[in-house]
Design an enzyme around this catalytic site. Structure first.
Site, mmCIF file in Angstrom:
data_model
loop_
_atom_site.group_PDB
_atom_site.id
_atom_site.type_symbol
_atom_site.label_atom_id
_atom_site.label_comp_id
_atom_site.label_asym_id
_atom_site.label_seq_id
_atom_site.Cartn_x
_atom_site.Cartn_y
_atom_site.Cartn_z
ATOM 1 N N TYR A 53 5.105 -4.732 1.143
ATOM 2 C CA TYR A 53 4.062 -4.437 2.069
ATOM 3 C C TYR A 53 3.713 -5.875 2.931
ATOM 4 O O TYR A 53 3.727 -5.710 4.055
ATOM 5 C CB TYR A 53 3.010 -3.701 1.629
ATOM 6 C CG TYR A 53 1.548 -4.000 2.400
ATOM 7 C CD1 TYR A 53 0.636 -4.885 2.049
ATOM 8 C CD2 TYR A 53 1.581 -3.151 3.682
ATOM 9 C CE1 TYR A 53 -0.248 -4.953 2.900
ATOM 10 C CE2 TYR A 53 0.502 -3.212 4.430
ATOM 11 C CZ TYR A 53 -0.622 -4.258 4.072
ATOM 12 O OH TYR A 53 -1.632 -4.257 4.868
ATOM 13 N N LYS A 88 4.260 -7.394 6.818
ATOM 14 C CA LYS A 88 3.349 -7.775 7.814
ATOM 15 C C LYS A 88 3.387 -9.460 8.317
ATOM 16 O O LYS A 88 3.512 -9.931 9.477
ATOM 17 C CB LYS A 88 1.685 -8.178 7.027
ATOM 18 C CG LYS A 88 1.254 -6.640 6.768
ATOM 19 C CD LYS A 88 1.073 -6.023 8.255
ATOM 20 C CE LYS A 88 0.455 -4.659 7.851
ATOM 21 N NZ LYS A 88 0.499 -3.996 9.231
ATOM 22 N N SER A 109 -2.876 -8.568 8.095
ATOM 23 C CA SER A 109 -3.848 -8.493 6.814
ATOM 24 C C SER A 109 -3.646 -9.710 6.054
ATOM 25 O O SER A 109 -2.875 -10.707 6.242
ATOM 26 C CB SER A 109 -3.080 -7.616 5.813
ATOM 27 O OG SER A 109 -3.571 -7.512 4.707
HETATM 28 C C1 WQD Z 1 -9.632 -4.857 -4.149
HETATM 29 C C2 WQD Z 1 -9.960 -5.171 -5.672
HETATM 30 C C3 WQD Z 1 -8.811 -4.593 -7.328
HETATM 31 C C4 WQD Z 1 -9.134 -0.211 -7.316
HETATM 32 C C5 WQD Z 1 -4.996 -4.110 -0.404
HETATM 33 C C6 WQD Z 1 -3.803 -4.704 0.477
HETATM 34 C C7 WQD Z 1 -4.621 -5.072 1.975
HETATM 35 C C8 WQD Z 1 -5.345 -3.961 2.509
HETATM 36 C C9 WQD Z 1 -6.383 -3.377 1.564
HETATM 37 C C10 WQD Z 1 -4.063 -2.454 3.654
HETATM 38 C C11 WQD Z 1 -8.931 -5.764 -6.427
HETATM 39 C C12 WQD Z 1 -10.052 -3.910 -7.398
HETATM 40 C C13 WQD Z 1 -9.254 -1.690 -6.996
HETATM 41 C C14 WQD Z 1 -9.743 0.140 -8.398
HETATM 42 C C15 WQD Z 1 -10.527 -2.158 -9.037
HETATM 43 N N1 WQD Z 1 -4.365 -3.006 2.491
HETATM 44 N N2 WQD Z 1 -9.815 -2.583 -7.746
HETATM 45 N N3 WQD Z 1 -10.253 -0.794 -9.311
HETATM 46 O O1 WQD Z 1 -5.696 -5.074 -3.201
HETATM 47 O O2 WQD Z 1 -7.697 -6.338 -2.093
HETATM 48 O O3 WQD Z 1 -5.793 -5.245 -0.623
HETATM 49 O O4 WQD Z 1 -5.812 -3.202 0.348
HETATM 50 O O5 WQD Z 1 -4.476 -2.887 5.030
HETATM 51 O O6 WQD Z 1 -3.588 -5.474 2.570
HETATM 52 O O7 WQD Z 1 -3.423 -5.806 -0.125
HETATM 53 O O8 WQD Z 1 -7.738 -3.803 -1.941
HETATM 54 O O9 WQD Z 1 -9.315 -2.106 -2.772
HETATM 55 O O10 WQD Z 1 -6.746 -2.182 -3.772
HETATM 56 O O11 WQD Z 1 -8.480 -4.028 -4.247
HETATM 57 O O12 WQD Z 1 -10.730 -2.856 -9.674
HETATM 58 O O13 WQD Z 1 -9.676 1.288 -8.775
HETATM 59 O O14 WQD Z 1 -10.409 -4.064 -6.325
HETATM 60 O O15 WQD Z 1 -8.243 -5.012 -8.325
HETATM 61 O O16 WQD Z 1 -9.405 -6.935 -7.156
HETATM 62 P P1 WQD Z 1 -6.548 -5.255 -2.137
HETATM 63 P P2 WQD Z 1 -8.003 -2.896 -3.471
#
Ligand code: WQD
Length: 344
Positions: A153, A157, A128
């Site tokens: 997490y 990785k 990731s």
């Molecule tokens: C993306 C953006 C949130 C939810 C993580 C892991 C990565 C992979 C994908 C597994 C951020 C914003 C989110 C919400 C929001 N995991 N957000 N409201 O954190 O980039 O990545 O998940 O494979 O390894 O680190 O993904 O989708 O949680 O967030 O505003 O209800 O969306 O703040 O900026 P992230 P995410």
């Protein structure tokens, strides 16, 4: 011609199931092991409906070495492994670090120990962009420095990549391709498989589509006061089918010895940084459906900006993300509509 057998751990999961479809479409015979801790067995019906072939499925835990041995003995001649099986929720990993270290590392160590015993040639590892932490410079290349992880997490990785490298350096007769995903989103265009998180979605797009369809009342945008053009965080949202296709190319490359390097690392992203608010606009534009969202406080631990320089994968794998974000958002919406049809 005999089909090449591939073991896919976590193959009923979101990225796993889409990859099984592309492996089968490419002529591989797929065996899935999954403990169904974060996926549903009826994903197998979706895979079969798309490809016309039902993959072999073994319900089991990759942390259980005896289960793995029985699979290798029952299905001899497995040539490659794609390892998706892992716990992957950043927030949960902070609450339950030992579960994450045990689950994500013991499973990998079991696979690496057994591969030489059963003549398995290579392993494609699901890593990731989280290994880069908050990059000083975007876009990130495979040479961008790895920063100390901001969650257990992310640390699993990083450690997994080191374990693979050290085991292969020690002379183990195996190869590996490590794929660093950016943000996988969307669903298969058939809407027969897609992202189906258990409980309240942690990730942006499933929460967004559940809000758009009325399951959730409002989508919280975690902060619009970041140092970005519109104040919201920036990510590299990559279509899950594009991502799945990269796994098939990586497997082909590894099994046909197209590289002298026994370990290769590739960033899998589109190369486009897109903000959370821009993604919402893309969804609304492509579906015609308004999203009820509000600006909420920042989420602790969030990276502000991270997106890929995918040129290494483009040039060496000959792979490039094809789908537009608008089409990808539409696929996510069609999947959510299908789920409603099925009462989910
Ligand atoms: C993306 C953006 C949130 C939810 C993580 C892991 C990565 C992979 C994908 C597994 C951020 C914003 C989110 C919400 C929001 N995991 N957000 N409201 O954190 O980039 O990545 O998940 O494979 O390894 O680190 O993904 O989708 O949680 O967030 O505003 O209800 O969306 O703040 O900026 P992230 P995410």
């Amino acid at each position: 011609m005999e089909k090449t057998r591939i073991l896919v751990t976590g193959g009923t999961g979101y990225i796993g199931s889409h990859t099984v479809v592309e492996l089968q479409n490419a002529g591989y015979e797929v065996i899935i092991i999954d403990n169904l801790s974060n996926s549903n067995i009826n994903v197998l019906d979706g895979i079969e409906a798309i490809t016309g072939k039902r993959p072999v499925f073994v319900e089991g835990d990759v942390c259980n070495i005896d289960t793995l041995k029985s699979i290798f003995e029952q299905y001899p001649g497995i040539k490659g492994i794609i390892n998706f099986a892992a716990s992957k929720a950043v927030g949960e990993s902070i609450e339950k670090p030992s579960l994450y270290y045990r689950n994500n590392l013991v499973s990998l160590l079991n696979l690496l120990d057994l591969m030489p015993v059963y003549g398995v040639k290579g392993i494609v590892f699901s890593s990731s962009c989280t290994v880069y932490g908050e990059p000083d410079v975007n876009p990130v290349t495979e040479q961008t420095p790895i920063k100390s992880a901001t969650s257990p997490y992310g640390n699993t990785k990083q450690i997994s990549e080191e374990i693979i490298t050290d085991v292969i350096k020690s002379g183990a007769p195996v190869k590996s391709v490590i794929l660093r995903y950016f943000n996988p989103v969307g669903a298969h265009p058939s809407a027969l498989i897609g992202e189906l998180p258990n409980g309240v979605p942690q990730n942006l797009v499933p929460y967004l589509t559940q809000t758009a369809i009325g399951i959730r009342e409002v989508l919280s945008v975690f902060g619009d006061d970041y140092d970005t053009p519109d104040g919201s965080c920036i990510r590299d949202f990559i279509n899950v089918v594009d991502l799945a296709k990269a796994h098939v190319i990586a497997m082909d490359r590894m099994l046909t010895d197209r590289s002298e390097d026994s370990v290769e690392i590739f960033n899998l992203g589109t190369g486009n940084g897109v903000s959370v608010l821009e993604l919402i606009q893309s969804f609304e534009r492509s579906t015609g459906v308004k999203v009820n969202y509000k600006i909420s406080p920042r989420r602790p631990g969030d990276i502000v900006k991270v997106w890929a320089d995918p040129s290494h994968a483009n040039n060496v794998l000959g792979w490039k993300a094809q789908e537009t974000l608008d089409d990808t958002m539409l696929s996510a919406w069609k999947w959510q509509l299908q789920l409603r049809e099925r009462g989910l």
